[in-house]
Design an enzyme around this catalytic site. Structure first.
Site, PDB file in Angstrom:
ATOM      1  N   GLU A 119       0.831  -1.217   0.000  1.00 49.22           N
ATOM      2  CA  GLU A 119       0.000   0.000   0.000  1.00 49.22           C
ATOM      3  C   GLU A 119       0.866   1.267   0.000  1.00 49.22           C
ATOM      4  OE1 GLU A 119      -2.841  -0.238   3.224  1.00 49.22           O
ATOM      5  OE2 GLU A 119      -4.199  -1.435   2.006  1.00 49.22           O
ATOM      6  N   GLU A 275      -6.794  -7.640  -0.626  1.00 48.75           N
ATOM      7  CA  GLU A 275      -7.157  -7.614   0.794  1.00 48.75           C
ATOM      8  C   GLU A 275      -8.607  -7.205   0.969  1.00 48.75           C
ATOM      9  OE1 GLU A 275      -4.805  -5.173   3.350  1.00 48.75           O
ATOM     10  OE2 GLU A 275      -2.911  -5.844   2.490  1.00 48.75           O
TER      11      GLU A 275
HETATM   12  C1  GLA Z   1      -4.119  -2.452   4.973  1.00 47.17           C
HETATM   13  C2  GLA Z   1      -2.798  -3.144   5.142  1.00 47.17           C
HETATM   14  C3  GLA Z   1      -2.871  -4.327   6.048  1.00 47.17           C
HETATM   15  C4  GLA Z   1      -3.751  -4.071   7.231  1.00 47.17           C
HETATM   16  C5  GLA Z   1      -5.110  -3.630   6.754  1.00 47.17           C
HETATM   17  C6  GLA Z   1      -6.086  -3.398   7.859  1.00 47.17           C
HETATM   18  O1  GLA Z   1      -4.849  -2.918   3.934  1.00 47.17           O
HETATM   19  O2  GLA Z   1      -2.247  -3.527   3.910  1.00 47.17           O
HETATM   20  O3  GLA Z   1      -1.553  -4.608   6.472  1.00 47.17           O
HETATM   21  O4  GLA Z   1      -3.183  -3.091   8.036  1.00 47.17           O
HETATM   22  O5  GLA Z   1      -4.957  -2.422   6.061  1.00 47.17           O
HETATM   23  O6  GLA Z   1      -7.367  -3.129   7.374  1.00 47.17           O
END
Ligand code: GLA
Length: 638
Positions: A119, A275
């Site tokens: 991210e 995710e």
């Molecule tokens: C992001 C991160 C993860 C986690 C999620 C929690 O997507 O990539 O590591 O912290 O948020 O929602």
């Protein structure tokens, strides 16, 4: 994992301090063991480069690699993602780590994909430190060449900002009032590019060691700081993280819109939902759980919108650390009594039946023009109204499409739009000559375009397009705007449509002087009484519509419905309200997705028989029953 049908695992995302516990000292034993174990269990790995969160020893030794906020505050280690994107210390250390990872695992049989960082831009999208200031100057020198050209581009005669030497130029740090808008815009471009450079350093190392393995980094839906159009060009596969807010009644629409963006960023290629949470997150003030069936429904929605993979954060819920209250596939408590685990397992089994979907494509007749640079510029301060927000305005146009099951792609103004029957342009505030020419030739050659107010206002330097607003589009729209009249919060203006319907607008109104355009609706009452509010202009072999206010939702839906019908666009299927319908196809074969966003059963009329791939059952033409939050994936007639 096998019980849940897991066949791909993201691994080692935040493991730098475990892999490299001290400078150039590596511990791979634990990672080797997990890679081998997964492989022996038939599970592939999306292996992270582990560079998203540097270890404490690195920033302890080199505090100059820590990021500095706009207010000059240093962000210390102790959380995650604490690095200045321009820092040579960070970049070198990351490169060394990736070289180690790539050398060790390039030919490991479990390796299916590389996951660069994590991210990018989350938490720290920009850094204002001295190292960044230097890098910003270099970036500007490459863009402008001479300081005089920078002065011209930034309009520095205004407020005595003229620079005589490059050394005087700074990032837009905290200033007494608004910093120069062109400077702010360039800093946003620079910050996106600096993070992209970090990605590319790692990407190039990975490609050198394992040229055949796809490389990705996970996006975050409509994430403002990064120009994902540029980023996606450097990825083999687009992946996205989607965390709907179950308390938001429009959550399903918003994730559909994100899915359409991801498909469009990959130019139609299948993407992966990297995710999502199995139920709750931990980072909202109140973390509402997904309703039973909603996680499954939203997973199928991602597939319907073009994803070929559905993944989660996280596998096992942690005991310690900042995310221990974030849901996981495997919860803290016993799995035997966990409804979440039950749904995770069900989804895993059902996804197994969807092999026929992989590689198939979504076809859209509508494109929504969306450009990151224009978004950045639109939301800079000091405007006629700062209430115009890009995402909200995109949603005004997306909402009626979603409700009616009309599919849209997103596109840049400079893209080839000739394959679309209809192009929507909500608040394209910034446009350069090339973008304006692209949209003009789209209409001239027979396309139908709908443009909103406050479009075509500035060029790429954030300088006003002179010649009467919206100058670059005045010819195709057949009008000029004599003045903008933004509306105060809570203020409305009545709108009367030529067919007798009545509605209203808020947020914005304006004085439109038509020069060829025909009024389809006019403002009613007040000093704008009877002046055009919505217009249509035939231009070349096409037509350009213009909307001079934010129409109420019912009027907007009615208006867009008539426009898309005239343009020859039709919904995937006439379905009851709350049912999302999508189609993916392979050649002439098509797969129909039916998704019930409501918490009660509905009947959907089907024209064709087929097989429901979710459970292998036969489906007949006629009424098909979808349970609460139900999903069906129907292979139509083959
Ligand atoms: C992001 C991160 C993860 C986690 C999620 C929690 O997507 O990539 O590591 O912290 O948020 O929602």
């Amino acid at each position: 994992m096998q019980e849940a049908g897991v066949n791909l695992v993201s691994l080692a995302i935040f493991s730098w301090s475990r892999i490299e516990p001290a400078a150039a000292t590596y511990d791979f034993a634990w990672l080797d063991r997990i890679m081998d174990l997964l492989h022996s269990g038939g599970i592939a790995v999306d292996l992270a480069t582990a560079t998203a969160s540097p270890p404490p020893w690195l920033s302890h030794r080199h505090p100059e690699m820590l990021p500095i906020t706009i207010d000059g505050v240093r962000l210390w280690h102790g959380a995650r993602q604490h690095y200045c994107p321009s820092s040579p210390v960070y970049r070198d250390a990351a490169r060394h780590l990736v070289e180690q990872m790539a050398t060790r695992y390039a030919s490991h049989p479990a390796l299916a994909m590389w996951h660069v960082g994590n991210e990018f831009g989350c938490h720290v999208p920009a850094c204002y430190c001295d190292v960044s200031a230097n890098a910003f100057r270099k970036w500007l020198q490459e863009r402008y060449g001479a300081i005089e050209d920078l002065n011209r581009a930034w309009g520095t005669d205004f407020w005595s900002q003229r620079y005589s030497k490059w050394d005087e130029v700074l990032p837009p740090r905290r200033t007494p009032t608004w910093p120069n808008p062109s400077q702010q815009l360039d800093f946003m471009r620079f910050s996106s590019d600096e993070l992209l450079a970090c990605y590319e350093i790692e990407h190039d190392v990975l490609k050198e060691h394992s040229p055949g393995v796809p490389v990705t980094t996970n996006f975050m839906r409509f994430f403002k700081p990064l120009d994902y159009w540029k980023w996606a060009e450097r990825e083999d596969i687009v992946t996205d993280d989607v965390y709907q807010d179950p308390s938001d009644p429009e959550a399903g629409m918003r994730s559909a819109m994100a899915g359409d963006l991801m498909r469009s960023l990959g130019r139609g290629r299948p993407w992966v939902l990297m995710e999502q949470t199995s139920s709750r997150v931990n980072w909202r003030e109140v973390n509402v759980a997904k309703a039973p069936g909603q996680m499954r429904l939203w997973s199928f929605q991602a597939v319907a919108r073009g994803a070929d993979g559905v993944m989660f954060f996280q596998w096992r819920q942690s005991r310690a650390g900042a995310e221990k209250f974030h849901s996981a596939m495997v919860p803290h408590g016993p799995v035997s009594s966990s409804p979440v685990w039950k749904e995770v397992k069900q989804l895993g089994q059902e996804l197994r039946g969807l092999d026929a979907v992989c590689g198939s494509r979504v076809k859209a007749d509508v494109a929504i023009v969306f450009d990151w640079e224009s978004w950045w510029a639109l939301e800079l301060p000091s405007k006629p109204s700062i209430r115009i927000r890009q995402e909200a305005q995109l949603e005004e146009y997306y909402r009626p499409l979603f409700a009616a099951n009309v599919v849209a792609d997103f596109a840049r103004p400079t893209d080839d739009l000739s394959g679309y029957r209809l192009v929507l342009v909500p608040n394209l505030y910034l446009v350069d000559d090339e973008g304006a020419a692209g949209l003009t030739s789209y209409v001239r050659n027979g396309g139908t375009l709908v443009m909103s107010f406050f479009s075509g206002v500035v060029d790429q330097f954030e300088h006003i397009h002179l010649g009467g607003h919206p100058a670059p589009f005045a010819d195709i729209l057949g009008l000029r705007v004599a003045d903008w009249l933004p509306l105060a919060d809570g203020e409305h203006v009545d709108v009367a449509f030529a067919d007798g319907a009545k509605g209203h607008g808020d947020l914005w109104s304006e004085i439109i002087e038509t020069s060829g355009a025909r009024s389809l609706a006019s403002f009613a009452g007040g000093h704008l009484d009877k002046r055009a509010a919505v217009t249509k202009h035939e231009f070349g072999s096409g037509a350009a519509y213009y909307v001079g206010t934010r129409l109420d939702r019912a009027s907007m839906a009615r208006f867009l419905h008539s426009v898309w019908t005239d343009a020859g666009v039709s919904p995937e299927l006439e379905a009851p309200s709350g049912v999302e319908v999508m189609r993916r196809s392979v050649g002439h074969r098509s797969i129909l997705f039916l998704l019930n966003h409501r918490d009660r059963a509905v009947d959907v009329p089907l024209a064709q028989a087929g097989t429901n791939l979710v459970d292998g059952s036969q489906v007949h033409a006629g009424l098909f029953r979808l349970g609460p939050y139900g999903a069906a994936v129907i292979r139509e007639g083959w």
